[in-house]
Design a protein around this motif. Structure first.
Motif, PDB file in Angstrom:
ATOM      1  N   TYR A  43      13.715 132.748  62.383  1.00 18.20           N
ATOM      2  CA  TYR A  43      14.983 133.348  62.837  1.00 18.20           C
ATOM      3  C   TYR A  43      15.917 132.357  63.531  1.00 18.20           C
ATOM      4  O   TYR A  43      16.927 132.751  64.095  1.00 18.20           O
ATOM      5  CB  TYR A  43      14.740 134.532  63.790  1.00 18.20           C
ATOM      6  CG  TYR A  43      13.739 135.525  63.298  1.00 18.20           C
ATOM      7  CD1 TYR A  43      13.851 136.092  62.024  1.00 18.20           C
ATOM      8  CD2 TYR A  43      12.653 135.891  64.083  1.00 18.20           C
ATOM      9  CE1 TYR A  43      12.917 137.002  61.560  1.00 18.20           C
ATOM     10  CE2 TYR A  43      11.710 136.800  63.630  1.00 18.20           C
ATOM     11  CZ  TYR A  43      11.845 137.348  62.364  1.00 18.20           C
ATOM     12  OH  TYR A  43      10.915 138.241  61.914  1.00 18.20           O
ATOM     13  N   SER A  44      15.602 131.064  63.490  1.00 16.48           N
ATOM     14  CA  SER A  44      16.437 130.087  64.194  1.00 16.48           C
ATOM     15  C   SER A  44      17.433 129.441  63.236  1.00 16.48           C
ATOM     16  O   SER A  44      17.244 129.434  62.016  1.00 16.48           O
ATOM     17  CB  SER A  44      15.574 128.987  64.830  1.00 16.48           C
ATOM     18  OG  SER A  44      14.983 128.169  63.833  1.00 16.48           O
ATOM     19  N   LEU A  45      18.496 128.882  63.813  1.00 19.81           N
ATOM     20  CA  LEU A  45      19.476 128.143  63.021  1.00 19.81           C
ATOM     21  C   LEU A  45      18.842 126.917  62.382  1.00 19.81           C
ATOM     22  O   LEU A  45      19.152 126.586  61.237  1.00 19.81           O
ATOM     23  CB  LEU A  45      20.644 127.719  63.922  1.00 19.81           C
ATOM     24  CG  LEU A  45      21.731 126.845  63.284  1.00 19.81           C
ATOM     25  CD1 LEU A  45      22.407 127.581  62.133  1.00 19.81           C
ATOM     26  CD2 LEU A  45      22.757 126.426  64.329  1.00 19.81           C
ATOM     27  N   ALA A  46      17.918 126.264  63.100  1.00 19.91           N
ATOM     28  CA  ALA A  46      17.267 125.066  62.576  1.00 19.91           C
ATOM     29  C   ALA A  46      16.498 125.382  61.291  1.00 19.91           C
ATOM     30  O   ALA A  46      16.601 124.655  60.295  1.00 19.91           O
ATOM     31  CB  ALA A  46      16.319 124.483  63.627  1.00 19.91           C
ATOM     32  N   ILE A 145      15.165 111.417  70.452  1.00 18.96           N
ATOM     33  CA  ILE A 145      14.493 112.506  69.749  1.00 18.96           C
ATOM     34  C   ILE A 145      13.074 112.711  70.261  1.00 18.96           C
ATOM     35  O   ILE A 145      12.645 113.843  70.519  1.00 18.96           O
ATOM     36  CB  ILE A 145      14.457 112.225  68.234  1.00 18.96           C
ATOM     37  CG1 ILE A 145      15.878 112.161  67.661  1.00 18.96           C
ATOM     38  CG2 ILE A 145      13.655 113.305  67.503  1.00 18.96           C
ATOM     39  CD1 ILE A 145      15.936 111.763  66.200  1.00 18.96           C
ATOM     40  N   ILE A 146      12.331 111.617  70.424  1.00 19.80           N
ATOM     41  CA  ILE A 146      10.910 111.717  70.754  1.00 19.80           C
ATOM     42  C   ILE A 146      10.643 111.513  72.237  1.00 19.80           C
ATOM     43  O   ILE A 146       9.750 112.129  72.813  1.00 19.80           O
ATOM     44  CB  ILE A 146      10.115 110.693  69.919  1.00 19.80           C
ATOM     45  CG1 ILE A 146      10.236 111.051  68.429  1.00 19.80           C
ATOM     46  CG2 ILE A 146       8.655 110.652  70.330  1.00 19.80           C
ATOM     47  CD1 ILE A 146       9.536 110.088  67.506  1.00 19.80           C
ATOM     48  N   GLY A 147      11.420 110.635  72.870  1.00 19.94           N
ATOM     49  CA  GLY A 147      11.191 110.334  74.271  1.00 19.94           C
ATOM     50  C   GLY A 147      10.561 108.958  74.449  1.00 19.94           C
ATOM     51  O   GLY A 147      10.231 108.273  73.489  1.00 19.94           O
ATOM     52  N   GLU A 162       6.750 124.016  69.850  1.00 19.91           N
ATOM     53  CA  GLU A 162       6.307 125.402  70.003  1.00 19.91           C
ATOM     54  C   GLU A 162       6.535 125.936  71.411  1.00 19.91           C
ATOM     55  O   GLU A 162       6.882 127.113  71.587  1.00 19.91           O
ATOM     56  CB  GLU A 162       4.828 125.510  69.645  1.00 19.91           C
ATOM     57  CG  GLU A 162       4.272 126.915  69.720  1.00 19.91           C
ATOM     58  CD  GLU A 162       2.832 126.994  69.286  1.00 19.91           C
ATOM     59  OE1 GLU A 162       2.390 128.091  68.910  1.00 19.91           O
ATOM     60  OE2 GLU A 162       2.145 125.947  69.303  1.00 19.91           O
ATOM     61  N   ASN A 163       6.362 125.088  72.422  1.00 19.80           N
ATOM     62  CA  ASN A 163       6.349 125.571  73.804  1.00 19.80           C
ATOM     63  C   ASN A 163       7.670 125.425  74.539  1.00 19.80           C
ATOM     64  O   ASN A 163       7.908 126.149  75.514  1.00 19.80           O
ATOM     65  CB  ASN A 163       5.251 124.838  74.585  1.00 19.80           C
ATOM     66  CG  ASN A 163       3.869 125.101  74.015  1.00 19.80           C
ATOM     67  OD1 ASN A 163       3.560 126.213  73.612  1.00 19.80           O
ATOM     68  ND2 ASN A 163       3.026 124.066  73.982  1.00 19.80           N
ATOM     69  N   ASP A 164       8.528 124.517  74.110  1.00 20.18           N
ATOM     70  CA  ASP A 164       9.807 124.318  74.804  1.00 20.18           C
ATOM     71  C   ASP A 164      10.845 125.293  74.241  1.00 20.18           C
ATOM     72  O   ASP A 164      11.494 125.015  73.240  1.00 20.18           O
ATOM     73  CB  ASP A 164      10.282 122.873  74.638  1.00 20.18           C
ATOM     74  CG  ASP A 164      11.500 122.561  75.493  1.00 20.18           C
ATOM     75  OD1 ASP A 164      12.077 123.496  76.073  1.00 20.18           O
ATOM     76  OD2 ASP A 164      11.886 121.371  75.563  1.00 20.18           O
ATOM     77  N   LYS A 165      10.987 126.420  74.886  1.00 19.08           N
ATOM     78  CA  LYS A 165      11.905 127.463  74.413  1.00 19.08           C
ATOM     79  C   LYS A 165      13.369 127.125  74.689  1.00 19.08           C
ATOM     80  O   LYS A 165      14.267 127.767  74.141  1.00 19.08           O
ATOM     81  CB  LYS A 165      11.574 128.805  75.082  1.00 19.08           C
ATOM     82  CG  LYS A 165      10.123 129.231  74.912  1.00 19.08           C
ATOM     83  CD  LYS A 165       9.721 129.334  73.446  1.00 19.08           C
ATOM     84  CE  LYS A 165       8.269 129.791  73.299  1.00 19.08           C
ATOM     85  NZ  LYS A 165       7.831 129.860  71.884  1.00 19.08           N
ATOM     86  N   GLN A 166      13.620 126.126  75.531  1.00 14.42           N
ATOM     87  CA  GLN A 166      14.988 125.747  75.886  1.00 14.42           C
ATOM     88  C   GLN A 166      15.476 124.514  75.115  1.00 14.42           C
ATOM     89  O   GLN A 166      16.557 124.005  75.390  1.00 14.42           O
ATOM     90  CB  GLN A 166      15.077 125.451  77.392  1.00 14.42           C
ATOM     91  CG  GLN A 166      14.584 126.584  78.280  1.00 14.42           C
ATOM     92  CD  GLN A 166      15.355 127.864  78.055  1.00 14.42           C
ATOM     93  OE1 GLN A 166      16.576 127.841  77.875  1.00 14.42           O
ATOM     94  NE2 GLN A 166      14.647 128.989  78.069  1.00 14.42           N
ATOM     95  N   MET A 167      14.704 124.051  74.153  1.00 11.83           N
ATOM     96  CA  MET A 167      15.073 122.845  73.413  1.00 11.83           C
ATOM     97  C   MET A 167      16.352 123.063  72.615  1.00 11.83           C
ATOM     98  O   MET A 167      16.549 124.110  72.000  1.00 11.83           O
ATOM     99  CB  MET A 167      13.937 122.440  72.463  1.00 11.83           C
ATOM    100  CG  MET A 167      14.154 121.114  71.740  1.00 11.83           C
ATOM    101  SD  MET A 167      12.816 120.712  70.574  1.00 11.83           S
ATOM    102  CE  MET A 167      11.418 120.591  71.682  1.00 11.83           C
ATOM    103  N   ASP A 168      17.226 122.073  72.632  1.00 11.43           N
ATOM    104  CA  ASP A 168      18.475 122.154  71.869  1.00 11.43           C
ATOM    105  C   ASP A 168      18.178 122.191  70.373  1.00 11.43           C
ATOM    106  O   ASP A 168      17.220 121.575  69.897  1.00 11.43           O
ATOM    107  CB  ASP A 168      19.367 120.958  72.182  1.00 11.43           C
ATOM    108  CG  ASP A 168      19.874 120.977  73.626  1.00 11.43           C
ATOM    109  OD1 ASP A 168      19.983 122.080  74.190  1.00 11.43           O
ATOM    110  OD2 ASP A 168      20.121 119.893  74.172  1.00 11.43           O
ATOM    111  N   ILE A 173      15.521 120.702  65.053  1.00 13.84           N
ATOM    112  CA  ILE A 173      15.504 120.454  63.610  1.00 13.84           C
ATOM    113  C   ILE A 173      14.995 119.056  63.297  1.00 13.84           C
ATOM    114  O   ILE A 173      14.285 118.845  62.299  1.00 13.84           O
ATOM    115  CB  ILE A 173      16.903 120.683  63.000  1.00 13.84           C
ATOM    116  CG1 ILE A 173      16.792 120.710  61.475  1.00 13.84           C
ATOM    117  CG2 ILE A 173      17.898 119.621  63.444  1.00 13.84           C
ATOM    118  CD1 ILE A 173      18.075 121.141  60.790  1.00 13.84           C
ATOM    119  N   ARG A 174      15.296 118.086  64.144  1.00 11.20           N
ATOM    120  CA  ARG A 174      14.821 116.724  63.912  1.00 11.20           C
ATOM    121  C   ARG A 174      13.308 116.617  64.117  1.00 11.20           C
ATOM    122  O   ARG A 174      12.627 115.956  63.341  1.00 11.20           O
ATOM    123  CB  ARG A 174      15.577 115.752  64.813  1.00 11.20           C
ATOM    124  CG  ARG A 174      17.011 115.492  64.332  1.00 11.20           C
ATOM    125  CD  ARG A 174      17.856 114.819  65.410  1.00 11.20           C
ATOM    126  NE  ARG A 174      19.133 114.383  64.865  1.00 11.20           N
ATOM    127  CZ  ARG A 174      20.173 115.202  64.673  1.00 11.20           C
ATOM    128  NH1 ARG A 174      20.065 116.497  64.982  1.00 11.20           N
ATOM    129  NH2 ARG A 174      21.314 114.747  64.179  1.00 11.20           N
TER     130      ARG A 174
END
Length: 224
Positions: A43-46, A145-147, A162-168, A173-174
């Motif tokens: 259901y996400s734009l990505a 992207i990765i850190g 999976e766990n970061d619900k606030q990720m841009d 998508i990347r």
């Protein structure tokens, strides 16, 4: 004609009929990652953008029912025929020749396996250290992207996705594309890690309401 008898109507085999390949097979691809990406990004734009990209056919495959069959791959390679066609595997199946090439790969996956555009020059990724994460500090895109992590794995990225619900969305998508490429399409080691050359290809990915914009993640003959 017995099953393992030489058929002189066909080209010479790579291995004798009573011999088999002894090198290890690359069995590190994990198609179930596709089901994971679908679930996490549902259901996400990505995910909508990925479904409109050249990766769309991958998500039409029933991945839970098609695990990698090492025995099948081993048998096809053991019965390989010597042919002059580049990027094409000819094998013997039930005494008949069987072809698997970039054309078939493109048909199954939907990826672009055509010729490179005119004037295209492939980067030299064979130079020492070209794909190592230890040189990540030289590439701001990789850090973005990765850190700033050393030896981060695809499993680590999947957990973060999976766990970061606030990720841009631009980063979601990347990360998803990195996971698909290095975990499914070009998996070449037991512990999957992001490859620098593929991260570079994410520079021009653009999110839109119905497409991946100018993303260019084509299948190329020299990919291993």
């Amino acid at each position: 004609m017995e099953e393992n008898t030489v058929d002189h109507r066909l080209p010479e085999r790579l291995f004798a009929t009573d011999r088999f390949a002894r090198y290890r097979l690359n069995i590190y691809s994990r198609p179930n990652i596709l089901a994971f990406v679908r679930h996490v990004l549902r259901y996400s734009l990505a995910f909508g953008n990925i479904r409109e990209s050249s990766f769309r056919k991958l998500f039409d495959l029933p991945t839970r029912q098609i695990p990698v069959s090492c025995k099948l791959i081993h048998n096809l390679l053991s019965r390989q025929l010597l042919c002059n066609q580049e990027y094409t595997l000819w094998s013997v199946f039930c005494k008949d020749p069987l072809r698997f090439s970039l054309e078939e790969f493109g048909t199954i996956t939907g990826l672009n396996c055509g010729v490179f555009p005119k004037g295209y020059e492939a980067p030299d990724y064979n130079r020492k250290g070209a794909n190592k994460q230890k040189v990540a500090h030289k590439y701001p895109l990789l850090q973005k992207i990765i850190g700033k992590y050393n030896n981060i794995t695809i499993s680590d990225l999947a957990a973060e996705l999976e766990n970061d619900k606030q990720m841009d969305e631009w980063r979601r998508i990347r990360l998803a594309l990195i996971i698909i490429v290095d975990g499914v399409l070009i998996a070449s080691q037991q512990i999957h890690r992001p490859t620098l050359r593929y991260v570079h290809m994410l520079e021009d990915v653009m999110l839109s309401s119905n497409s991946l914009g100018s993303v260019n993640l084509s299948c190329t003959p020299y990919v291993t």
